[in-house]
Design a protein around this motif. Structure first.
Motif, PDB file in Angstrom:
ATOM      1  N   UNK A   1      -8.962   4.873   4.321  1.00 46.63           N
ATOM      2  CA  UNK A   1      -8.657   5.582   3.088  1.00 46.63           C
ATOM      3  C   UNK A   1      -9.864   5.970   2.244  1.00 46.63           C
ATOM      4  N   UNK A   2     -11.043   5.914   2.821  1.00 48.69           N
ATOM      5  CA  UNK A   2     -12.266   6.206   2.070  1.00 48.69           C
ATOM      6  C   UNK A   2     -12.963   7.403   2.712  1.00 48.69           C
TER       7      UNK A   2
ATOM      8  N   UNK B   1     -11.347   7.633  -2.739  1.00 51.39           N
ATOM      9  CA  UNK B   1     -10.551   6.503  -2.272  1.00 51.39           C
ATOM     10  C   UNK B   1      -9.076   6.827  -2.446  1.00 51.39           C
ATOM     11  N   UNK B   2      -8.308   6.700  -1.328  1.00 55.53           N
ATOM     12  CA  UNK B   2      -6.878   6.920  -1.416  1.00 55.53           C
ATOM     13  C   UNK B   2      -6.247   5.867  -2.329  1.00 55.53           C
ATOM     14  N   UNK B   3      -5.266   6.335  -3.116  1.00 56.75           N
ATOM     15  CA  UNK B   3      -4.501   5.405  -3.930  1.00 56.75           C
ATOM     16  C   UNK B   3      -3.021   5.809  -3.882  1.00 56.75           C
TER      17      UNK B   3
ATOM     18  N   UNK C   1       0.816  -1.215   0.000  1.00 60.62           N
ATOM     19  CA  UNK C   1       0.000   0.000   0.000  1.00 60.62           C
ATOM     20  C   UNK C   1       0.844   1.256   0.000  1.00 60.62           C
ATOM     21  N   UNK C   2       1.801   1.297   0.811  1.00 61.70           N
ATOM     22  CA  UNK C   2       2.645   2.482   0.865  1.00 61.70           C
ATOM     23  C   UNK C   2       1.857   3.704   1.283  1.00 61.70           C
ATOM     24  N   UNK C   3       2.295   4.886   0.875  1.00 66.14           N
ATOM     25  CA  UNK C   3       1.641   6.138   1.212  1.00 66.14           C
ATOM     26  C   UNK C   3       0.771   6.602   0.039  1.00 66.14           C
ATOM     27  N   UNK C   4      -0.342   7.270   0.345  1.00 72.54           N
ATOM     28  CA  UNK C   4      -1.221   7.728  -0.743  1.00 72.54           C
ATOM     29  C   UNK C   4      -0.593   8.898  -1.486  1.00 72.54           C
ATOM     30  N   UNK C   5      -0.986   9.011  -2.751  1.00 77.88           N
ATOM     31  CA  UNK C   5      -0.604  10.147  -3.592  1.00 77.88           C
ATOM     32  C   UNK C   5      -1.887  10.912  -3.926  1.00 77.88           C
ATOM     33  N   UNK C   6      -1.947  12.178  -3.552  1.00 75.72           N
ATOM     34  CA  UNK C   6      -3.180  12.957  -3.693  1.00 75.72           C
ATOM     35  C   UNK C   6      -3.703  12.948  -5.123  1.00 75.72           C
ATOM     36  N   UNK C   7      -2.800  13.095  -6.070  1.00 78.67           N
ATOM     37  CA  UNK C   7      -3.229  13.185  -7.466  1.00 78.67           C
ATOM     38  C   UNK C   7      -3.838  11.892  -7.971  1.00 78.67           C
ATOM     39  N   UNK C   8      -3.571  10.777  -7.249  1.00 76.16           N
ATOM     40  CA  UNK C   8      -4.099   9.488  -7.668  1.00 76.16           C
ATOM     41  C   UNK C   8      -5.441   9.159  -7.008  1.00 76.16           C
ATOM     42  N   UNK C   9      -5.940  10.043  -6.149  1.00 71.85           N
ATOM     43  CA  UNK C   9      -7.185   9.782  -5.423  1.00 71.85           C
ATOM     44  C   UNK C   9      -8.323   9.509  -6.396  1.00 71.85           C
ATOM     45  N   UNK C  10      -9.091   8.475  -6.118  1.00 67.66           N
ATOM     46  CA  UNK C  10     -10.167   8.030  -7.011  1.00 67.66           C
ATOM     47  C   UNK C  10     -11.518   8.599  -6.580  1.00 67.66           C
ATOM     48  N   UNK C  11     -12.301   9.092  -7.553  1.00 67.44           N
ATOM     49  CA  UNK C  11     -13.686   9.536  -7.327  1.00 67.44           C
ATOM     50  C   UNK C  11     -14.600   8.405  -7.764  1.00 67.44           C
TER      51      UNK C  11
ATOM     52  N   UNK D   1      -6.766   5.695   6.928  1.00 68.95           N
ATOM     53  CA  UNK D   1      -6.922   6.999   6.280  1.00 68.95           C
ATOM     54  C   UNK D   1      -5.711   7.847   6.623  1.00 68.95           C
ATOM     55  N   UNK D   2      -5.142   8.478   5.594  1.00 71.15           N
ATOM     56  CA  UNK D   2      -3.921   9.229   5.800  1.00 71.15           C
ATOM     57  C   UNK D   2      -4.115  10.737   5.715  1.00 71.15           C
ATOM     58  N   UNK D   3      -5.331  11.191   5.406  1.00 72.60           N
ATOM     59  CA  UNK D   3      -5.608  12.620   5.336  1.00 72.60           C
ATOM     60  C   UNK D   3      -6.645  12.984   6.393  1.00 72.60           C
ATOM     61  N   UNK D   4      -6.582  14.221   6.808  1.00 79.67           N
ATOM     62  CA  UNK D   4      -7.666  14.763   7.613  1.00 79.67           C
ATOM     63  C   UNK D   4      -8.776  15.218   6.672  1.00 79.67           C
ATOM     64  N   UNK D   5     -10.013  15.130   7.159  1.00 80.32           N
ATOM     65  CA  UNK D   5     -11.137  15.570   6.319  1.00 80.32           C
ATOM     66  C   UNK D   5     -10.973  17.037   5.927  1.00 80.32           C
ATOM     67  N   UNK D   6     -10.357  17.806   6.791  1.00 79.38           N
ATOM     68  CA  UNK D   6     -10.172  19.235   6.506  1.00 79.38           C
ATOM     69  C   UNK D   6      -9.176  19.468   5.379  1.00 79.38           C
ATOM     70  N   UNK D   7      -8.368  18.430   5.036  1.00 78.09           N
ATOM     71  CA  UNK D   7      -7.419  18.568   3.941  1.00 78.09           C
ATOM     72  C   UNK D   7      -8.068  18.365   2.575  1.00 78.09           C
ATOM     73  N   UNK D   8      -9.326  17.971   2.567  1.00 75.10           N
ATOM     74  CA  UNK D   8     -10.046  17.744   1.317  1.00 75.10           C
ATOM     75  C   UNK D   8     -10.970  18.931   1.078  1.00 75.10           C
TER      76      UNK D   8
END
Length: 586
Positions: free
Chosen positions: A211-212, A171-173, A136-146, A184-191
């Protein structure tokens, strides 16, 4: 002789009766491992259990002899197979002094099969199933799936309605585009959610863990929106989401009848259709009308009106209203029990076009001029079936205009024509609207005789009249003294003791022939010192249709006399007459 089964370095002692013999002990005796035995060889390392996708995984193969001694001479090659080989990005084997180090990099998370053989003999202690899971590693923001939620399947099209929440998920990717589901690796406030469209959009982000994230959008204005998603300041791989917001459910507070300028006005018997604009509670116009017979919409109208709902596919509905009785009425429209905007509405029914058949005629004839019977006073004689009037009086024909439903009509866009077809020329008059909401035509008839009264609207007889009209009689007026003619020898010359005859022929002031004998007593002639009365006479001047009155007198001596002739005290033309009386013949 002896047999050693464990490789290594030994000290060898040789003794006789407990005493070392010769050079005993012999030190540094080395026992080497035997030939490699596939059955006894082993392996070690975490790679034997599996690992993570796209992460190099290693294990060591340890060659051993039949007694389990590790072969350390090197250069021993095992045949290594990891299946399926197509799912490996790399497989390396490194020779070491203690055997071989095997490194492989799987690309797919699945079960792999490891097989190791030596000299064609399978090494049973090493063959195993390797479990490889995602790295899994760490998520990449640009790869996030809608994905998911209210999105149209397999698209980035979001469909919703005003006032209702529309959702989708993030979904984090990782860098390889693989979903991260461990945490989950982000805070909701970061979205951050931004939307461009007809109105401001409210949004919330909820961390669903692993991650969802759930994104909820809400707006009250219908229309197209473009939704941008930023994760930690970076746009997601999908770019943007197209969100189509339609109107919400029909609401009474947003539904109204489109009233024309001047109000709702319809002619009797006509059907007027008014657009019913349906909106939701936020004022968004709905694209389709309310179906006819729809339970939530109720139109309440008085018995004089007929009201129905007319649905037009793909358009707003229409309310149809009609009535046959003039007046102003109220109609109430409710939706789901609540009044729509501006309800109740006023509906005015005006008369339909004037109907000649339904209109009513009332000839109004003053039969006594001295009674001052005029339209102004309203002192009118009753309508007569066969009206009779006198020459010289003003005659009225009053028409009450009505439409086919019997409604009183006062518009002046039509013309009633009254015509008296008489003994000579016809008399024509046009009816005009009066203060009492009737149409009145006046005619001044001077020629005595029988007429046919015609009242028409266009070319159609009014009030049940036929094309022959109605009988209408005009009688002569009173004697007009100035229009009377006196004749006879008694007005010019005669002889003494001879009967002198005087006759009177009369007309009224309109030159209508009169029955003079009927008024004989009103004539008076002064002669020979006394008054002489008139009476019916058989004297005829050679024409017909005259009825003269005559009288006579006798003068006993020769002289010139003055003979006055009056009617009700007024001199007839030529009066007084100068008459010469001669002597009578012997």
């Amino acid at each position: 002789s002896y047999v050693a089964t464990v490789s290594g370095t030994y000290d060898l002692f040789v003794s006789v009766f407990g005493v070392n013999a010769g050079n005993s002990p012999f030190t540094g005796v080395v026992v080497q491992p035997g030939a490699v035995a596939a059955a006894a060889s082993t392996a070690s390392g975490s790679g034997l259990l599996g690992g993570l996708v796209l992460t190099p995984i290693s294990f060591n193969i340890e060659p051993r002899d039949a007694y389990g001694n590790l072969q350390t001479s090197g250069g021993i090659n095992f045949n290594i197979t990891i299946l399926p080989t197509t799912a490996l990005s790399a497989l390396t084997i490194v020779q070491t002094i203690l055997g071989q180090t095997v490194t492989y990099t799987p690309t797919i998370s699945q079960m792999y099969n490891l097989k190791v053989a030596y000299m064609g003999v399978t090494v049973p202690n090493i063959n195993a199933n390797l479990v490889v899971v995602f790295n899994l590693g760490l998520p990449v923001a640009a790869k996030t799936q809608v994905t998911g939620g209210d999105l149209v399947p397999n698209s980035l099209q979001l469909v919703g309605s005003a006032g209702a929440a529309a959702t989708f998920f993030l979904q984090e990717r990782n860098a390889e585009g693989m979903s991260i589901t461990d945490a989950s690796h982000y805070l909701a406030s970061q979205i951050k959610i931004t939307a461009n469209g007809p109105a401001d959009v409210s949004s919330t982000v909820l961390d669903m863990t692993k991650g969802r994230y759930q994104v909820s959008l809400k707006v009250t204005a219908a229309g197209p929106y473009t939704v941008q998603v930023l994760v930690a300041g970076t746009g997601v791989a999908a770019g943007s989401v197209s969100w189509t917001v339609g109107p919400g459910a029909t609401a009474a507070s947003g539904t109204e009848l489109v009233v024309p300028t001047g109000g709702i006005v319809s002619a009797a018997g006509a059907r007027i259709q008014l657009e019913l604009t349906t909106k939701d509670q936020y004022g968004n116009v709905r694209g389709t009308g309310i179906a006819a017979g729809s339970g939530p919409l109720i139109i309440t109208a008085p018995a004089e009106l007929t009201s129905t709902l007319v649905a037009e596919f793909g358009k707003s509905s229409k309310v149809a209203v009609s009535g046959t009785k003039t007046g102003t009425y109220q109609i109430a429209i409710t939706f789901s029990g609540a009044p729509i905007v501006s309800s109740p509405y006023s509906v005015t029914i005006t008369p339909a076009g004037v109907s000649a058949v339904a209109s009513v005629i009332a000839p109004q004839i003053p039969y006594n001029a001295s009674a001052n019977l005029t339209r102004a006073t309203g002192l009118l004689p009753p309508s007569l079936t066969a009206p009779v009037t006198t020459a010289g009086l003003t005659n009225w024909v009053v028409v009450t205009a009505r439409d086919q439903f019997g409604n009183l009509h006062t518009a002046t866009d039509h013309q009633f024509v009254v015509r008296y077809a008489g003994p000579a020329a016809s008399v024509r008059a046009t009816a005009a609207l009066t203060a009492d909401s009737t149409f009145t035509a006046t005619a001044f008839l001077t020629l005595a005789g029988s007429y046919a009264l015609h009242v028409t609207l266009g070319d159609v007889p009014v009030g049940g009249l036929t094309s022959a009209g109605a009988p209408f009689t005009v009688h002569t007026s009173t004697i007009y003294a100035a229009g009377c003619t006196a004749y006879g020898p008694g007005l010019s010359a005669g002889s003494a003791d001879v009967l002198m005859v005087v006759c009177v022929r009369c007309v009224d002031q309109f030159n209508n022939k009169l029955n003079a004998t009927a008024n004989a007593t009103s004539f008076q002639l002064q002669a020979a010192g006394k008054a002489h009365s008139f009476q019916a006479s058989a004297v005829v001047r050679g024409d017909t249709n005259w009825d003269d009155a005559c009288t006579s007198y006798v003068v006993s001596k020769s002289e010139d006399i003055t003979v006055p002739l009056t009617f009700l005290g007024s001199h007839l033309p030529g009066s007084p007459f100068l008459v010469s009386i001669a002597k009578s013949d012997p």
